[in-house]
Design an enzyme around this catalytic site. Structure first.
Site, PDB file in Angstrom:
ATOM      1  N   GLY A  53       2.811  48.505  18.808  1.00  0.00           N
ATOM      2  CA  GLY A  53       3.323  48.220  20.141  1.00  0.00           C
ATOM      3  C   GLY A  53       2.337  48.383  21.282  1.00  0.00           C
ATOM      4  N   ASP A 109       3.409  52.191  23.886  1.00  0.00           N
ATOM      5  CA  ASP A 109       4.041  51.146  24.691  1.00  0.00           C
ATOM      6  C   ASP A 109       5.195  51.689  25.525  1.00  0.00           C
ATOM      7  OD1 ASP A 109       5.626  51.611  22.453  1.00  0.00           O
ATOM      8  OD2 ASP A 109       5.783  49.507  21.850  1.00  0.00           O
ATOM      9  N   ASP A 112      10.912  56.402  24.831  1.00  0.00           N
ATOM     10  CA  ASP A 112      12.346  56.147  24.802  1.00  0.00           C
ATOM     11  C   ASP A 112      13.056  57.476  24.523  1.00  0.00           C
ATOM     12  OD1 ASP A 112      14.700  54.646  24.685  1.00  0.00           O
ATOM     13  OD2 ASP A 112      14.447  54.077  22.607  1.00  0.00           O
ATOM     14  N   LYS A 140      11.721  54.896  29.536  1.00  0.00           N
ATOM     15  CA  LYS A 140      13.183  54.757  29.613  1.00  0.00           C
ATOM     16  C   LYS A 140      13.773  56.152  29.677  1.00  0.00           C
ATOM     17  CE  LYS A 140      14.163  51.005  26.481  1.00  0.00           C
ATOM     18  NZ  LYS A 140      14.806  50.706  25.193  1.00  0.00           N
ATOM     19  N   PHE A 161      17.005  46.992  25.709  1.00  0.00           N
ATOM     20  CA  PHE A 161      15.960  46.759  24.709  1.00  0.00           C
ATOM     21  C   PHE A 161      15.062  45.629  25.202  1.00  0.00           C
ATOM     22  CE2 PHE A 161      13.951  45.398  20.813  1.00  0.00           C
ATOM     23  CZ  PHE A 161      13.617  46.612  20.246  1.00  0.00           C
ATOM     24  N   ASP A 168       8.128  44.562  20.422  1.00  0.00           N
ATOM     25  CA  ASP A 168       8.693  43.566  19.514  1.00  0.00           C
ATOM     26  C   ASP A 168      10.183  43.724  19.278  1.00  0.00           C
ATOM     27  OD1 ASP A 168       8.353  46.053  17.987  1.00  0.00           O
ATOM     28  OD2 ASP A 168       8.988  44.852  16.272  1.00  0.00           O
ATOM     29  N   ARG A 174       5.712  39.932  20.470  1.00  0.00           N
ATOM     30  CA  ARG A 174       4.649  40.808  20.975  1.00  0.00           C
ATOM     31  C   ARG A 174       3.666  40.047  21.858  1.00  0.00           C
ATOM     32  NH1 ARG A 174       5.061  45.752  18.206  1.00  0.00           N
ATOM     33  NH2 ARG A 174       5.568  45.649  16.004  1.00  0.00           N
TER      34      ARG A 174
HETATM   35  P1  IMP Z   1      11.170  56.785  20.824  1.00  0.00           P
HETATM   36  O1  IMP Z   1      10.674  57.452  19.571  1.00  0.00           O
HETATM   37  O2  IMP Z   1      12.670  56.644  20.815  1.00  0.00           O
HETATM   38  O3  IMP Z   1      10.655  57.403  22.091  1.00  0.00           O
HETATM   39  O4  IMP Z   1      10.712  55.286  20.766  1.00  0.00           O
HETATM   40  C1  IMP Z   1       9.423  54.905  20.907  1.00  0.00           C
HETATM   41  C2  IMP Z   1       9.114  53.692  20.052  1.00  0.00           C
HETATM   42  O5  IMP Z   1      10.280  52.900  19.798  1.00  0.00           O
HETATM   43  C3  IMP Z   1       8.145  52.807  20.797  1.00  0.00           C
HETATM   44  O6  IMP Z   1       6.828  53.096  20.416  1.00  0.00           O
HETATM   45  C4  IMP Z   1       8.596  51.421  20.403  1.00  0.00           C
HETATM   46  O7  IMP Z   1       7.889  50.978  19.274  1.00  0.00           O
HETATM   47  C5  IMP Z   1      10.058  51.533  20.050  1.00  0.00           C
HETATM   48  N1  IMP Z   1      10.946  51.099  21.175  1.00  0.00           N
HETATM   49  C6  IMP Z   1      11.727  51.884  21.951  1.00  0.00           C
HETATM   50  N2  IMP Z   1      12.393  51.165  22.868  1.00  0.00           N
HETATM   51  C7  IMP Z   1      12.008  49.894  22.670  1.00  0.00           C
HETATM   52  C8  IMP Z   1      12.345  48.650  23.333  1.00  0.00           C
HETATM   53  O8  IMP Z   1      13.122  48.576  24.301  1.00  0.00           O
HETATM   54  N3  IMP Z   1      11.744  47.544  22.841  1.00  0.00           N
HETATM   55  C9  IMP Z   1      10.866  47.564  21.796  1.00  0.00           C
HETATM   56  N4  IMP Z   1      10.523  48.688  21.157  1.00  0.00           N
HETATM   57  C10 IMP Z   1      11.084  49.850  21.606  1.00  0.00           C
HETATM   58 MG    MG Z   2       8.541  48.421  17.511  1.00  0.00          MG
END
Ligand code: IMP
Ligand code: MG
Length: 192
Positions: A53, A109, A112, A140, A161, A168, A174
């Site tokens: 990402g 990237d 979340d 986010k 999302f 992606d 991407r």
């Molecule tokens: P986390 O572990 O929930 O903080 O998510 C981080 C990872 O989830 C990022 O590196 C992304 O690859 C993926 N991700 C989270 N939200 C999105 C989104 O809205 N679109 C695409 N990928 C996301």
């Molecule tokens: Mg991803």
């Protein structure tokens, strides 16, 4: 009515809304690069790009940095082929560089829930870097599950999302130059 369903084009036309356009992204990255360069003035940093990402973001950011740097990559997978996390992220792809006593900046990237960055931080800190900071393009905040923040962040975005500019859906989109939300009909794995 299955036959009437529109097919995805995997282009900008599949987006319902554009949240950030090319110009906005580019301007913000220039400002981030200035901020990061000032923060690390006089040091040599090791950038760790979280694949896949952060690939596009890293390639733009690195060319605007004004501090000596090395680049390495790491991988963390949690989503599989859908838009919902399928468990705790798995950190893989061992680093090529030795980060012991180095100033490390992780580039991802999007921040979340925080599970990915947290797992990566834990993994990298085992190698005893001199410092360990992080930079994410998107934040986010609403979806956070862990008490974790990025040291540098590009944009705060709402809970939707998003795809494009490295992000992606099932490895698609991407390559889009902007960041946006997919039309509802393309937010299901069966299309991809
Ligand atoms: P986390 O572990 O929930 O903080 O998510 C981080 C990872 O989830 C990022 O590196 C992304 O690859 C993926 N991700 C989270 N939200 C999105 C989104 O809205 N679109 C695409 N990928 C996301
Ligand atoms: Mg991803």
């Amino acid at each position: 009515m299955e036959s009437l369903k529109t097919k995805p084009s995997y282009g900008i036309g599949d987006l319902q809304t554009v949240l950030l356009n090319e110009e906005q992204i580019s301007q913000r990255i220039s400002a981030l690069a200035t901020e990061i360069s000032a923060n690390y003035q006089g040091t040599d940093i090791t950038l760790v790009c979280v694949l896949s990402g952060a690939l596009v973001f890293t390639s733009d950011l690195i060319r605007k940095l004004e501090v000596p740097n090395r680049l390495d990559c790491i991988r963390a997978d949690s989503y599989g082929d859908s838009s919902r996390a399928s468990g705790l992220p798995r950190v893989s792809n061992p680093l090529k560089t030795d980060i012991q006593s180095r100033h490390v900046l992780v580039i991802d990237d999007i921040l979340d829930t925080g599970n990915t960055l947290s797992a990566i931080r834990e993994h990298l800190s085992e190698a005893n870097p001199a410092s360990l900071k992080s930079c994410v393009l998107l934040d986010k905040k609403e979806r956070r599950q862990l008490d974790i923040e990025a040291d540098f962040a590009g944009f705060e975005i709402p809970d939707a999302f998003v795809v494009g500019y490295g992000l992606d859906f099932a490895e698609r989109y991407r390559n889009l130059p902007c960041i946006g939300v997919l039309k509802e009909e393309f937010q299901s794995a069966q299309h991809h």
